[in-house]
Design a protein around this motif. Structure first.
Motif, PDB file in Angstrom:
ATOM      1  N   ASP A 108      -9.962  -2.381  -6.464  1.00 32.39           N
ATOM      2  CA  ASP A 108      -9.458  -1.171  -5.739  1.00 32.39           C
ATOM      3  C   ASP A 108      -8.134  -1.329  -5.235  1.00 32.39           C
ATOM      4  O   ASP A 108      -7.298  -0.412  -5.279  1.00 32.39           O
ATOM      5  CB  ASP A 108     -10.614  -1.190  -4.505  1.00 32.39           C
ATOM      6  N   LYS A 163     -19.248  -7.172  -5.378  1.00 35.09           N
ATOM      7  CA  LYS A 163     -18.148  -7.749  -5.913  1.00 35.09           C
ATOM      8  C   LYS A 163     -17.037  -8.257  -4.922  1.00 35.09           C
ATOM      9  O   LYS A 163     -16.767  -9.471  -4.925  1.00 35.09           O
ATOM     10  CB  LYS A 163     -17.308  -7.141  -7.010  1.00 35.09           C
ATOM     11  N   LEU A 186     -19.199   7.429  -3.073  1.00 40.49           N
ATOM     12  CA  LEU A 186     -18.945   8.040  -4.590  1.00 40.49           C
ATOM     13  C   LEU A 186     -19.911   8.143  -5.518  1.00 40.49           C
ATOM     14  O   LEU A 186     -19.972   9.242  -6.313  1.00 40.49           O
ATOM     15  CB  LEU A 186     -17.941   6.579  -5.250  1.00 40.49           C
ATOM     16  N   SER A 213     -20.139  -0.558  -9.349  1.00 41.76           N
ATOM     17  CA  SER A 213     -19.420  -0.238  -7.901  1.00 41.76           C
ATOM     18  C   SER A 213     -20.755  -0.594  -7.067  1.00 41.76           C
ATOM     19  O   SER A 213     -22.024   0.010  -7.303  1.00 41.76           O
ATOM     20  CB  SER A 213     -18.956   1.459  -7.987  1.00 41.76           C
ATOM     21  N   ARG A 249      -8.927   1.923 -18.188  1.00 35.74           N
ATOM     22  CA  ARG A 249      -9.772   1.098 -17.637  1.00 35.74           C
ATOM     23  C   ARG A 249      -9.355  -0.481 -18.496  1.00 35.74           C
ATOM     24  O   ARG A 249      -9.031  -1.490 -18.087  1.00 35.74           O
ATOM     25  CB  ARG A 249     -11.282   1.080 -17.757  1.00 35.74           C
ATOM     26  N   ILE A 255     -14.812  -3.665 -11.827  1.00 36.73           N
ATOM     27  CA  ILE A 255     -15.987  -3.326 -12.427  1.00 36.73           C
ATOM     28  C   ILE A 255     -16.117  -3.725 -13.995  1.00 36.73           C
ATOM     29  O   ILE A 255     -16.711  -4.524 -14.547  1.00 36.73           O
ATOM     30  CB  ILE A 255     -16.276  -1.704 -12.637  1.00 36.73           C
ATOM     31  N   SER A 256     -14.806  -3.845 -14.594  1.00 36.18           N
ATOM     32  CA  SER A 256     -14.525  -4.246 -15.763  1.00 36.18           C
ATOM     33  C   SER A 256     -15.827  -4.056 -16.742  1.00 36.18           C
ATOM     34  O   SER A 256     -16.351  -4.899 -17.190  1.00 36.18           O
ATOM     35  CB  SER A 256     -14.188  -5.710 -15.964  1.00 36.18           C
ATOM     36  N   GLY A 298     -17.250  10.710 -14.942  1.00 35.80           N
ATOM     37  CA  GLY A 298     -17.106   9.446 -15.567  1.00 35.80           C
ATOM     38  C   GLY A 298     -17.240   8.409 -14.571  1.00 35.80           C
ATOM     39  O   GLY A 298     -16.441   7.403 -14.587  1.00 35.80           O
ATOM     40  N   ARG A 324      -5.174  -1.054  -7.719  1.00 40.23           N
ATOM     41  CA  ARG A 324      -5.012   0.405  -8.029  1.00 40.23           C
ATOM     42  C   ARG A 324      -4.153   1.276  -7.143  1.00 40.23           C
ATOM     43  O   ARG A 324      -3.898   2.208  -6.925  1.00 40.23           O
ATOM     44  CB  ARG A 324      -6.293   1.216  -8.104  1.00 40.23           C
ATOM     45  N   ASN A 356      -6.159  -1.558 -17.210  1.00 42.84           N
ATOM     46  CA  ASN A 356      -6.335  -2.196 -15.909  1.00 42.84           C
ATOM     47  C   ASN A 356      -6.548  -3.593 -15.970  1.00 42.84           C
ATOM     48  O   ASN A 356      -6.122  -4.431 -15.698  1.00 42.84           O
ATOM     49  CB  ASN A 356      -7.360  -1.229 -15.239  1.00 42.84           C
ATOM     50  N   LYS A 389     -18.954   3.970  -0.035  1.00 50.97           N
ATOM     51  CA  LYS A 389     -17.916   4.890  -0.199  1.00 50.97           C
ATOM     52  C   LYS A 389     -18.323   6.331  -0.423  1.00 50.97           C
ATOM     53  O   LYS A 389     -17.540   7.097  -0.373  1.00 50.97           O
ATOM     54  CB  LYS A 389     -16.791   4.407  -1.211  1.00 50.97           C
TER      55      LYS A 389
HETATM   56  N1  LIG Z   1     -14.997   6.965 -12.150  1.00 53.90           N
HETATM   57  C1  LIG Z   1     -14.981   5.925 -11.500  1.00 53.90           C
HETATM   58  N2  LIG Z   1     -15.857   4.880 -11.934  1.00 53.90           N
HETATM   59  C2  LIG Z   1     -15.926   3.587 -11.215  1.00 53.90           C
HETATM   60  N3  LIG Z   1     -15.272   3.503 -10.116  1.00 53.90           N
HETATM   61  C3  LIG Z   1     -14.581   4.381  -9.544  1.00 53.90           C
HETATM   62  C4  LIG Z   1     -14.322   5.591 -10.438  1.00 53.90           C
HETATM   63  N4  LIG Z   1     -13.676   6.323  -9.532  1.00 53.90           N
HETATM   64  C5  LIG Z   1     -13.133   5.767  -8.613  1.00 53.90           C
HETATM   65  N5  LIG Z   1     -13.706   4.472  -8.474  1.00 53.90           N
HETATM   66  C6  LIG Z   1     -13.510   3.458  -7.441  1.00 53.90           C
HETATM   67  O1  LIG Z   1     -12.688   2.348  -8.142  1.00 53.90           O
HETATM   68  C7  LIG Z   1     -13.009   1.257  -7.889  1.00 53.90           C
HETATM   69  C8  LIG Z   1     -13.214   0.480  -9.615  1.00 53.90           C
HETATM   70  O2  LIG Z   1     -11.710   0.122  -9.797  1.00 53.90           O
HETATM   71  P1  LIG Z   1     -11.867  -1.223 -10.800  1.00 53.90           P
HETATM   72  O3  LIG Z   1     -10.283  -1.329 -11.015  1.00 53.90           O
HETATM   73  O4  LIG Z   1     -12.545  -2.255 -10.513  1.00 53.90           O
HETATM   74  O5  LIG Z   1     -12.675  -0.394 -12.220  1.00 53.90           O
HETATM   75  S1  LIG Z   1     -12.455  -0.635 -13.762  1.00 53.90           S
HETATM   76  O6  LIG Z   1     -12.573  -2.284 -13.803  1.00 53.90           O
HETATM   77  O7  LIG Z   1     -10.872  -0.479 -14.346  1.00 53.90           O
HETATM   78  O8  LIG Z   1     -13.643  -0.069 -14.394  1.00 53.90           O
HETATM   79  C9  LIG Z   1     -14.428   1.287  -7.534  1.00 53.90           C
HETATM   80  O9  LIG Z   1     -14.734   0.220  -6.517  1.00 53.90           O
HETATM   81  P2  LIG Z   1     -15.822  -0.648  -6.219  1.00 53.90           P
HETATM   82  O10 LIG Z   1     -16.870   0.287  -5.608  1.00 53.90           O
HETATM   83  O11 LIG Z   1     -15.271  -1.723  -5.546  1.00 53.90           O
HETATM   84  O12 LIG Z   1     -16.524  -1.317  -7.484  1.00 53.90           O
HETATM   85  C10 LIG Z   1     -14.690   2.616  -6.846  1.00 53.90           C
HETATM   86  O13 LIG Z   1     -14.488   2.588  -5.598  1.00 53.90           O
END
Ligand SMILES: Nc1ncnc2c1ncn2[C@@H]1O[C@H](COP(=O)(O)OS(=O)(=O)O)[C@@H](OP(=O)(O)O)[C@H]1O
Ligand SMILES: Nc1ncnc2c1ncn2[C@@H]1O[C@H](COP(=O)(O)OP(=O)(O)O)[C@@H](O)[C@H]1O
Length: 208
Positions: free
Chosen positions: A67, A43, A149, A39, A84, A110-111, A160, A70, A87, A147
């Motif tokens: 994002d 990307k 986060l 994150s 995940r 993120i995968s 997590g 989801r 997803n 964000k």
């Molecule tokens: N626990 C946790 N871990 C990682 N990321 C989190 C989590 N909770 C929410 N987010 C937000 O969800 C975005 C990632 O979604 P993805 O679908 O790319 O994740 S994954 O591939 O299924 O791991 C990710 O977006 P990006 O910041 O754009 O990567 C986050 O904003």
């Protein structure tokens, strides 16, 4: 019903217009550019900049952003390893359809698990799955924190979170690795140019 393999009593339906016909129409070859990384690694920025670059070159591309998906297709999924995996499986299947439609499909997620990414690779014909690894240090991603986060994860308010208390498995054999140069992250345009050049050299931006 089994969740694995070919379901019983289901037959594949062929149509007279195929992938090669669509590719001729679009004057390009369908493929999947799969952008993986932490994150905040850039990307989505790369996906959008590459989408713009390809559009400017007259190529049809479509972005599948984790994002965004989801909010709809994957709104029922969380961030446990099984969620995940599901997803990534769903997005891999959708990306395969887009590539079959003849588009340059840019998937940005993120995968974090190698096995899930490799399963998506296995869905695509040879060399039409292009894995792009945003190899940015956690410290850089965390310092960006657009964000908020990472802050919440450090405070224990998100459990997590990838890179903090959840794993990220870097690719072993990706097609393109993008990383800081002397500690400086290349601009989105530079990185998008590098990916576009790869696609051009591999012949995806033309149909002949
Ligand atoms: N626990 C946790 N871990 C990682 N990321 C989190 C989590 N909770 C929410 N987010 C937000 O969800 C975005 C990632 O979604 P993805 O679908 O790319 O994740 S994954 O591939 O299924 O791991 C990710 O977006 P990006 O910041 O754009 O990567 C986050 O904003
Ligand atoms: N190449 C770059 N150089 C500098 N800042 C960037 C670059 N790419 C992205 N950013 C910034 O980093 C932050 C995270 O980028 P984003 O694309 O949302 O990452 P991700 O989709 O991996 O979470 C955003 O504020 C974005 O503007």
């Amino acid at each position: 019903m089994s969740s694995m393999g070919t379901p019983a009593n289901i037959f594949w339906q062929e149509c007279s217009v195929g992938k090669s016909d669509r590719q001729k129409l679009l004057k390009q070859k369908g493929c999947v550019v799969w952008i993986t990384g932490l994150s905040g690694s850039g990307k989505s920025t790369l996906a959008c900049t590459l989408g713009r670059e390809l559009h400017g070159r007259g190529n049809l591309a479509y972005i599948l952003d984790g994002d965004n998906l989801r909010h709809g297709l994957n709104k029922d999924l969380g961030f446990k390893a099984e969620d995940r995996a599901e997803n990534i499986r769903r997005v891999g299947e959708v990306a395969k359809l887009f590539a079959d439609a003849g588009l340059i499909c840019i998937a940005s997620l993120i995968s974090p698990y190698r096995r899930d990414r490799d399963a998506c690779r296995a869905l695509l014909p040879d060399s039409s799955f292009i894995e792009v690894f945003m190899n940015m240090p956690l410290e850089l991603c965390e310092s960006r924190d657009p964000k908020g986060l990472y802050k919440l994860a450090r405070e224990g308010k998100i459990k997590g979170f990838t890179g903090i208390d959840d794993p990220y498995e870097p690719p072993l054999n990706c097609e393109i690795e993008l990383s800081p140069d002397n500690g400086v992250c290349p601009s989105p345009c530079t990185m998008a140019g590098q990916v576009a050049t790869y696609l051009e050299e591999k012949g995806f931006l033309h149909d002949e």
